[in-house]
Design a protein around this motif. Structure first.
Motif, short mmCIF file in Angstrom:
data_model
loop_
_atom_site.label_atom_id
_atom_site.label_comp_id
_atom_site.label_asym_id
_atom_site.label_seq_id
_atom_site.Cartn_x
_atom_site.Cartn_y
_atom_site.Cartn_z
N UNK A 95 0.87 -1.22 0.15
CA UNK A 95 -0.28 -0.46 -0.10
C UNK A 95 1.12 0.81 0.33
N UNK A 96 1.16 1.65 -0.60
CA UNK A 96 1.72 3.20 -1.08
C UNK A 96 0.83 4.25 -0.82
N UNK A 97 -0.49 4.36 -1.25
CA UNK A 97 -1.81 5.61 -0.96
C UNK A 97 -2.58 5.41 -0.57
N UNK A 98 -3.23 5.98 0.19
CA UNK A 98 -4.34 6.02 1.10
C UNK A 98 -5.37 6.76 0.99
N UNK A 99 -6.61 7.03 0.73
CA UNK A 99 -7.14 7.98 0.67
C UNK A 99 -8.97 7.74 1.05
N UNK A 100 -9.83 8.99 1.58
CA UNK A 100 -10.73 8.85 1.95
C UNK A 100 -12.00 8.36 0.53
N UNK A 101 -13.33 8.00 0.64
CA UNK A 101 -13.54 7.70 -0.24
C UNK A 101 -15.03 8.87 0.26
N UNK A 102 -15.45 10.29 -0.33
CA UNK A 102 -16.01 10.79 0.11
C UNK A 102 -17.17 11.15 -1.01
N UNK A 103 -18.40 11.37 0.55
CA UNK A 103 -20.24 11.44 0.55
C UNK A 103 -20.39 13.10 -0.69
N UNK A 104 -20.65 13.13 -0.96
CA UNK A 104 -20.93 14.64 -2.07
C UNK A 104 -22.20 14.58 -2.52
N UNK A 105 -23.32 15.61 -1.32
CA UNK A 105 -24.84 15.19 -1.88
C UNK A 105 -25.08 16.62 -2.37
N UNK A 106 -26.75 16.89 -2.87
CA UNK A 106 -26.98 18.49 -3.23
C UNK A 106 -26.53 19.04 -1.73
N UNK A 107 -26.56 20.69 -1.95
CA UNK A 107 -26.23 21.44 -0.69
C UNK A 107 -27.39 21.60 0.07
N UNK A 108 -28.45 21.62 -0.71
CA UNK A 108 -30.60 21.89 -0.38
C UNK A 108 -30.55 20.67 0.57
N UNK A 109 -29.59 19.63 -0.09
CA UNK A 109 -30.69 18.22 1.58
C UNK A 109 -30.31 18.58 3.02
N UNK A 110 -29.56 19.71 3.56
CA UNK A 110 -29.14 19.56 4.89
C UNK A 110 -28.25 18.64 5.68
N UNK A 111 -29.13 18.80 6.61
CA UNK A 111 -27.40 17.96 7.55
C UNK A 111 -28.41 16.29 7.64
N UNK A 112 -27.77 15.49 7.03
CA UNK A 112 -28.46 14.02 6.98
C UNK A 112 -27.43 13.12 6.92
N UNK A 113 -27.83 12.06 7.54
CA UNK A 113 -27.31 11.05 7.78
C UNK A 113 -26.77 10.21 6.81
N UNK A 114 -25.23 9.14 6.29
CA UNK A 114 -25.00 8.96 5.46
C UNK A 114 -26.35 7.99 4.97
N UNK A 115 -26.79 7.25 6.76
CA UNK A 115 -27.96 6.23 5.65
C UNK A 115 -29.05 6.63 4.97
N UNK A 116 -28.86 8.07 5.34
CA UNK A 116 -30.86 8.83 5.06
C UNK A 116 -30.32 8.91 3.47
N UNK A 117 -28.65 9.88 3.35
CA UNK A 117 -28.34 9.96 1.90
C UNK A 117 -28.20 9.35 0.44
N UNK A 118 -27.81 8.17 1.48
CA UNK A 118 -27.19 6.82 0.37
C UNK A 118 -28.95 6.08 0.03
N UNK A 119 -29.56 6.37 0.61
CA UNK A 119 -30.94 5.92 0.38
C UNK A 119 -32.09 6.64 0.13
N UNK A 120 -31.31 8.05 -0.39
CA UNK A 120 -32.73 9.21 -1.02
C UNK A 120 -31.35 9.36 -2.82
N UNK A 121 -30.47 8.75 -2.73
CA UNK A 121 -29.76 9.23 -3.99
C UNK A 121 -29.24 8.19 -4.74
N UNK A 122 -28.56 8.49 -5.77
CA UNK A 122 -27.87 6.91 -6.51
C UNK A 122 -26.38 7.74 -6.59
N UNK A 123 -25.77 6.79 -5.52
CA UNK A 123 -24.26 6.28 -5.35
C UNK A 123 -24.09 5.54 -6.69
#
Length: 131
Positions: A95-123
């Motif tokens: 392993x020479x490099x590790x990076x995080x997967x970043x969850x990006x969603x529309x700003x208009x959704x407000x503060x929601x959990x990852x589970x709520x976002x993943x169940x509402x939007x296509x990944x």
């Protein structure tokens, strides 16, 4: 027939090495890389490598992540860069490099959990099943 094939391979390798020498190279490095790595990280790495080792010719084979370990195992490439661990047990990897997967969603959704976002939007994962 196997002896003749071996002789032809040796001849072709000799011609290739001679052509490399004529171009000023004394060695060759072949890299197998997954497309996303080849398009993002690899160009700067190759630039640094070529500046440091100008007499080594660098060739890049762009292939899918599943194929990188096989290319190394089959000696089609000297090294490989992939986002997945190789499936071949007899290749060395580090392993020479590790990076995080970043969850990006529309700003208009407000503060929601990852589970709520993943169940509402296509990944969109860019076909990286390890995510």
């Amino acid at each position: 027939m196997p002896h003749a094939q071996k002789m032809v391979r040796a001849y072709e390798e000799g011609v290739e090495n001679f052509n490399l020498w004529k171009q000023g190279y004394n060695r060759k490095l072949t890299i197998s890389a997954a497309p996303q790595i080849a398009a993002s990280v690899l160009p700067s790495l190759i630039k640094q490598f070529v500046e440091r080792y100008p007499h080594i010719e660098v060739t890049v084979n762009i292939t899918n992540s599943f194929q990188v370990g096989k290319d190394i195992n089959d000696r089609k490439s000297d090294i490989g860069l992939t986002r997945m661990l190789p499936g071949q047990a007899d290749v060395f990897y580090e392993l020479i490099h590790k990076e995080k997967a970043v969850l990006v969603a529309p700003f208009s959704v407000g503060t929601r959990t990852e589970q709520e976002l993943l169940s509402s939007y296509r990944l969109l994962t860019n076909n990286h099943p390890v995510y």
